[in-house]
Design a protein around this motif. Structure first.
Motif, PDB file in Angstrom:
ATOM      1  N   PRO A   1       0.794  -1.234   0.000  1.00 49.11           N
ATOM      2  CA  PRO A   1       0.000   0.000   0.000  1.00 49.11           C
ATOM      3  C   PRO A   1       0.820   1.276   0.000  1.00 49.11           C
ATOM      4  CG  PRO A   1      -0.079  -1.042   2.142  1.00 49.11           C
ATOM      5  CD  PRO A   1       0.632  -1.983   1.231  1.00 49.11           C
ATOM      6  N   ALA A   2       1.988   1.279   0.604  1.00 50.68           N
ATOM      7  CA  ALA A   2       2.785   2.506   0.664  1.00 50.68           C
ATOM      8  C   ALA A   2       3.411   2.851  -0.684  1.00 50.68           C
ATOM      9  CB  ALA A   2       3.866   2.366   1.718  1.00 50.68           C
ATOM     10  N   LEU A   3       3.621   1.853  -1.529  1.00 50.80           N
ATOM     11  CA  LEU A   3       4.291   2.092  -2.800  1.00 50.80           C
ATOM     12  C   LEU A   3       3.336   2.346  -3.958  1.00 50.80           C
ATOM     13  CD1 LEU A   3       7.017  -0.683  -2.577  1.00 50.80           C
ATOM     14  CD2 LEU A   3       7.223   1.724  -1.987  1.00 50.80           C
ATOM     15  N   ASN A   4       2.054   2.123  -3.775  1.00 53.31           N
ATOM     16  CA  ASN A   4       1.100   2.232  -4.883  1.00 53.31           C
ATOM     17  C   ASN A   4       1.007   3.632  -5.458  1.00 53.31           C
ATOM     18  OD1 ASN A   4       0.245  -0.379  -5.274  1.00 53.31           O
ATOM     19  ND2 ASN A   4      -1.190  -0.276  -3.586  1.00 53.31           N
ATOM     20  N   ARG A   5       1.093   4.641  -4.631  1.00 54.66           N
ATOM     21  CA  ARG A   5       0.948   6.010  -5.141  1.00 54.66           C
ATOM     22  C   ARG A   5       2.268   6.602  -5.615  1.00 54.66           C
ATOM     23  NH1 ARG A   5      -3.671   8.896  -1.512  1.00 54.66           N
ATOM     24  NH2 ARG A   5      -5.136   7.170  -1.644  1.00 54.66           N
ATOM     25  N   ARG A   6       3.380   5.999  -5.209  1.00 56.16           N
ATOM     26  CA  ARG A   6       4.681   6.565  -5.556  1.00 56.16           C
ATOM     27  C   ARG A   6       5.326   5.903  -6.763  1.00 56.16           C
ATOM     28  NH1 ARG A   6       5.848   6.336   0.457  1.00 56.16           N
ATOM     29  NH2 ARG A   6       5.119   8.347   1.171  1.00 56.16           N
ATOM     30  N   LEU A   7       5.086   4.614  -6.941  1.00 59.26           N
ATOM     31  CA  LEU A   7       5.761   3.869  -7.997  1.00 59.26           C
ATOM     32  C   LEU A   7       4.755   3.280  -8.973  1.00 59.26           C
ATOM     33  CD1 LEU A   7       8.308   1.873  -5.802  1.00 59.26           C
ATOM     34  CD2 LEU A   7       8.721   3.976  -7.042  1.00 59.26           C
ATOM     35  N   THR A   8       5.199   3.098 -10.204  1.00 58.44           N
ATOM     36  CA  THR A   8       4.357   2.429 -11.182  1.00 58.44           C
ATOM     37  C   THR A   8       4.407   0.925 -10.951  1.00 58.44           C
ATOM     38  OG1 THR A   8       6.140   2.175 -12.779  1.00 58.44           O
ATOM     39  CG2 THR A   8       4.848   4.214 -12.890  1.00 58.44           C
ATOM     40  N   LYS A   9       3.563   0.202 -11.648  1.00 58.63           N
ATOM     41  CA  LYS A   9       3.519  -1.248 -11.502  1.00 58.63           C
ATOM     42  C   LYS A   9       4.857  -1.880 -11.877  1.00 58.63           C
ATOM     43  CE  LYS A   9       0.844  -5.239 -12.980  1.00 58.63           C
ATOM     44  NZ  LYS A   9      -0.298  -5.708 -13.741  1.00 58.63           N
ATOM     45  N   GLU A  10       5.473  -1.399 -12.945  1.00 62.80           N
ATOM     46  CA  GLU A  10       6.760  -1.946 -13.380  1.00 62.80           C
ATOM     47  C   GLU A  10       7.855  -1.675 -12.361  1.00 62.80           C
ATOM     48  OE1 GLU A  10       4.863   0.066 -15.416  1.00 62.80           O
ATOM     49  OE2 GLU A  10       4.020  -1.588 -16.580  1.00 62.80           O
ATOM     50  N   GLU A  11       7.858  -0.471 -11.775  1.00 64.25           N
ATOM     51  CA  GLU A  11       8.858  -0.149 -10.760  1.00 64.25           C
ATOM     52  C   GLU A  11       8.685  -1.010  -9.513  1.00 64.25           C
ATOM     53  OE1 GLU A  11       9.625   4.561 -11.813  1.00 64.25           O
ATOM     54  OE2 GLU A  11       8.087   4.014 -10.368  1.00 64.25           O
ATOM     55  N   GLN A  12       7.435  -1.267  -9.136  1.00 65.88           N
ATOM     56  CA  GLN A  12       7.184  -2.136  -7.987  1.00 65.88           C
ATOM     57  C   GLN A  12       7.686  -3.545  -8.251  1.00 65.88           C
ATOM     58  OE1 GLN A  12       3.063  -1.976  -6.880  1.00 65.88           O
ATOM     59  NE2 GLN A  12       3.073   0.242  -6.726  1.00 65.88           N
ATOM     60  N   GLU A  13       7.404  -4.069  -9.440  1.00 69.54           N
ATOM     61  CA  GLU A  13       7.862  -5.423  -9.780  1.00 69.54           C
ATOM     62  C   GLU A  13       9.380  -5.492  -9.814  1.00 69.54           C
ATOM     63  OE1 GLU A  13       5.870  -6.216 -13.436  1.00 69.54           O
ATOM     64  OE2 GLU A  13       3.982  -6.706 -12.433  1.00 69.54           O
ATOM     65  N   GLU A  14      10.040  -4.452 -10.338  1.00 70.45           N
ATOM     66  CA  GLU A  14      11.493  -4.431 -10.378  1.00 70.45           C
ATOM     67  C   GLU A  14      12.074  -4.381  -8.969  1.00 70.45           C
ATOM     68  OE1 GLU A  14      14.885  -1.272 -11.768  1.00 70.45           O
ATOM     69  OE2 GLU A  14      13.112  -1.499 -13.049  1.00 70.45           O
ATOM     70  N   LEU A  15      11.459  -3.610  -8.098  1.00 67.01           N
ATOM     71  CA  LEU A  15      11.918  -3.510  -6.705  1.00 67.01           C
ATOM     72  C   LEU A  15      11.809  -4.865  -6.004  1.00 67.01           C
ATOM     73  CD1 LEU A  15      12.832  -1.589  -4.389  1.00 67.01           C
ATOM     74  CD2 LEU A  15      10.416  -1.328  -3.865  1.00 67.01           C
TER      75      LEU A  15
END
Length: 94
Positions: free
Chosen positions: A74-88
């Motif tokens: 939930p903390a990353l949903n507004r800051r990162l895109t889906k691709e950035e989240q998957e890469e992280l």
């Protein structure tokens, strides 16, 4: 990435998204059907208008919930895109 999707499915988020959308659709359908059926008594007309107003007022939060990429982050949903989240997550697993 597969681990993140498994977590999402274990917690039931894809199912919850679709159930919420179906419930909203039924509420909107009930409101429209009630108004279009020309109810003659005031309580049924009020219930139809109330269902339609509820559908209109709950649409923005429902769309925001439906468009959320990963509910387990939930903390990353507004800051990162889906691709950035998957890469992280992928870099974290290595």
């Amino acid at each position: 990435m597969k681990q993140l999707r498994k977590t999402e499915w274990r917690r039931g988020y894809p199912i919850k998204k679709n159930l919420a959308l179906c419930a909203w659709g039924l509420m909107a359908l009930a409101g429209f059907a009630g108004i279009l059926s020309h109810p003659e008594n005031i309580p049924s007309l009020a219930a139809s208008v109330l269902a339609l107003a509820g559908a209109v007022l709950t649409l923005p939060p429902l769309l925001r919930y439906y468009r959320t990429t990963y509910h387990s982050l939930p903390a990353l949903n507004r800051r990162l895109t889906k691709e950035e989240q998957e890469e992280l997550i992928f870099q974290k697993n290595l």
